[in-house]
Design an enzyme around this catalytic site. Structure first.
Site, mmCIF file in Angstrom:
data_model
loop_
_atom_site.group_PDB
_atom_site.id
_atom_site.type_symbol
_atom_site.label_atom_id
_atom_site.label_comp_id
_atom_site.label_asym_id
_atom_site.label_seq_id
_atom_site.Cartn_x
_atom_site.Cartn_y
_atom_site.Cartn_z
ATOM 1 N N HIS A 12 94.385 73.875 15.321
ATOM 2 C CA HIS A 12 93.777 75.137 14.869
ATOM 3 C C HIS A 12 93.365 75.988 16.079
ATOM 4 O O HIS A 12 93.505 77.205 16.058
ATOM 5 C CB HIS A 12 92.574 74.853 13.965
ATOM 6 C CG HIS A 12 92.957 74.161 12.683
ATOM 7 N ND1 HIS A 12 94.014 74.574 11.910
ATOM 8 C CD2 HIS A 12 92.434 73.077 12.053
ATOM 9 C CE1 HIS A 12 94.122 73.780 10.850
ATOM 10 N NE2 HIS A 12 93.179 72.862 10.921
ATOM 11 N N ASP A 57 101.129 78.685 9.178
ATOM 12 C CA ASP A 57 101.182 77.280 8.767
ATOM 13 C C ASP A 57 101.745 76.412 9.894
ATOM 14 O O ASP A 57 102.591 76.866 10.665
ATOM 15 C CB ASP A 57 102.051 77.161 7.509
ATOM 16 C CG ASP A 57 101.858 75.830 6.804
ATOM 17 O OD1 ASP A 57 100.901 75.112 7.125
ATOM 18 O OD2 ASP A 57 102.675 75.515 5.919
ATOM 19 N N LEU A 71 95.525 99.800 14.709
ATOM 20 C CA LEU A 71 96.040 98.704 13.877
ATOM 21 C C LEU A 71 94.886 98.160 13.052
ATOM 22 O O LEU A 71 93.794 97.955 13.576
ATOM 23 C CB LEU A 71 96.601 97.594 14.793
ATOM 24 C CG LEU A 71 96.893 96.236 14.151
ATOM 25 C CD1 LEU A 71 98.057 96.334 13.156
ATOM 26 C CD2 LEU A 71 97.241 95.192 15.225
HETATM 27 C C1 FPP Z 1 97.577 75.990 8.256
HETATM 28 O O1 FPP Z 1 98.012 74.923 9.045
HETATM 29 C C2 FPP Z 1 96.549 76.762 8.948
HETATM 30 C C3 FPP Z 1 95.264 76.877 8.524
HETATM 31 C C4 FPP Z 1 94.759 76.225 7.303
HETATM 32 C C5 FPP Z 1 94.247 77.622 9.309
HETATM 33 C C6 FPP Z 1 94.692 78.845 10.029
HETATM 34 C C7 FPP Z 1 93.755 79.077 11.167
HETATM 35 C C8 FPP Z 1 94.091 79.525 12.388
HETATM 36 C C9 FPP Z 1 95.438 79.968 12.712
HETATM 37 C C10 FPP Z 1 93.133 79.549 13.525
HETATM 38 C C11 FPP Z 1 91.968 80.463 13.454
HETATM 39 C C12 FPP Z 1 92.208 81.795 12.874
HETATM 40 C C13 FPP Z 1 91.664 82.943 13.356
HETATM 41 C C14 FPP Z 1 91.841 84.200 12.604
HETATM 42 C C15 FPP Z 1 90.895 82.992 14.611
HETATM 43 P P1 FPP Z 1 97.842 73.443 8.490
HETATM 44 O O2 FPP Z 1 96.570 72.899 8.996
HETATM 45 O O3 FPP Z 1 97.982 73.428 7.009
HETATM 46 O O4 FPP Z 1 99.083 72.748 9.180
HETATM 47 P P2 FPP Z 1 99.966 71.537 8.613
HETATM 48 O O5 FPP Z 1 100.624 72.041 7.346
HETATM 49 O O6 FPP Z 1 100.956 71.293 9.700
HETATM 50 O O7 FPP Z 1 99.033 70.391 8.368
#
Ligand code: FPP
Length: 253
Positions: A48, A31, A142
């Protein structure tokens, strides 16, 4: 003030945690990508993308720490309701990752599986994921499990439907239902339950992630935003976990 930990290098922390016995299964709610981008005046998709680099870093760290299963919450069912351009950017990033990293993951002996509702994914995303899984299927060092289009309530509801069908067909009696019957119908198959759940960005929520499987997981929340999460942060989370007194509802010995 200087941080006394700054002088301790990663290999020293790593040998300490290997000596203590690492957790078998670490699950992560990644997050803070959006906040990371906002702090830099960048569009959310850039957060992202930086999060994808953190995924690579943490997979390497988990392999070094001899973790056997690493489950990453990459895209929830609820995430489909984000603005279309963000959903598109996330899906494009997941496809990119599946294509660009699959050979290196295979060489490193890392097996990747994806769980969630694949029906909602585009045909190209489904193909990229299938190729990623096929290319890495020989790995065993893993297991990385990516939750994509996943929600725990939906998963548990589907498992209950399957149990109800078996009862209606007379294959199973309601009185004979044990937790193991439900366990066996979840998407997580025969993986061990997570020992440690890490959530970044300082939020104290489970967010519909592995609600059944996390029953006895130790929870570690860090203020660090996901794109800033390094293998050193992972090692610290594991060291913290190793200091916990896991009782599974029993008393300490
Ligand atoms: C939450 O941060 C994160 C996500 C909804 C997406 C997670 C994706 C990745 C880490 C990148 C791609 C993944 C892979 C496996 C290659 P948020 O957008 O909710 O952040 P915020 O709460 O600060 O708005």
């Amino acid at each position: 003030m200087t941080n006394p930990d700054a002088a301790v290098d990663n290999s020293e922390i790593l040998s300490r945690l290997l000596a203590n016995g690492p957790p078998t299964h670490v699950a992560v709610i990644m997050d803070g990508n959006g906040r990371w981008a906002r702090e830099r005046g960048l569009p959310r998709r850039r957060g992202h993308r930086a999060g994808m680099s953190a995924v690579r870093e943490v997979i390497k760290g988990a392999a070094e720490a001899e973790v056997r299963h690493l489950t990453l919450y990459a895209f929830s069912n609820e995430n489909w309701d984000r603005p279309a351009d963000e959903v598109g950017a996330l899906m494009a990033l997941l496809e990119e990752y599946a294509q660009s990293d699959r050979d290196e993951l295979a060489r490193a002996g890392i097996r990747v599986t994806v769980f969630g509702d694949r029906e909602r994914l585009s045909a190209t995303a489904r193909r990229a994921i299938a190729e990623l899984e096929a290319s890495t299927s020989g790995g065993g060092a893993l297991d990385v499990h990516l939750a994509i289009s996943y929600g725990a309530r939906g998963e548990i509801t589907e498992a209950c439907r399957s149990l109800a069908r078996d009862c209606a067909a007379g294959v199973l009696s309601p009185d004979d239902i044990e937790p193991g019957h439900l366990d066996a119908r979840l998407m997580t198959g025969d993986w061990p339950d997570p020992d440690l759940l890490i959530r970044t960005s300082g939020e104290y929520r489970i967010s519909n992630f592995l609600l059944w499987q996390l029953a006895y997981a130790e929870i570690y929340v860090t203020e660090v935003l996901w794109p800033d999460f390094t293998r050193r942060e992972l090692f610290h989370a594991i060291l913290d976990y190793q200091g916990r007194d896991r009782r599974f509802g029993l008393v300490s010995t």
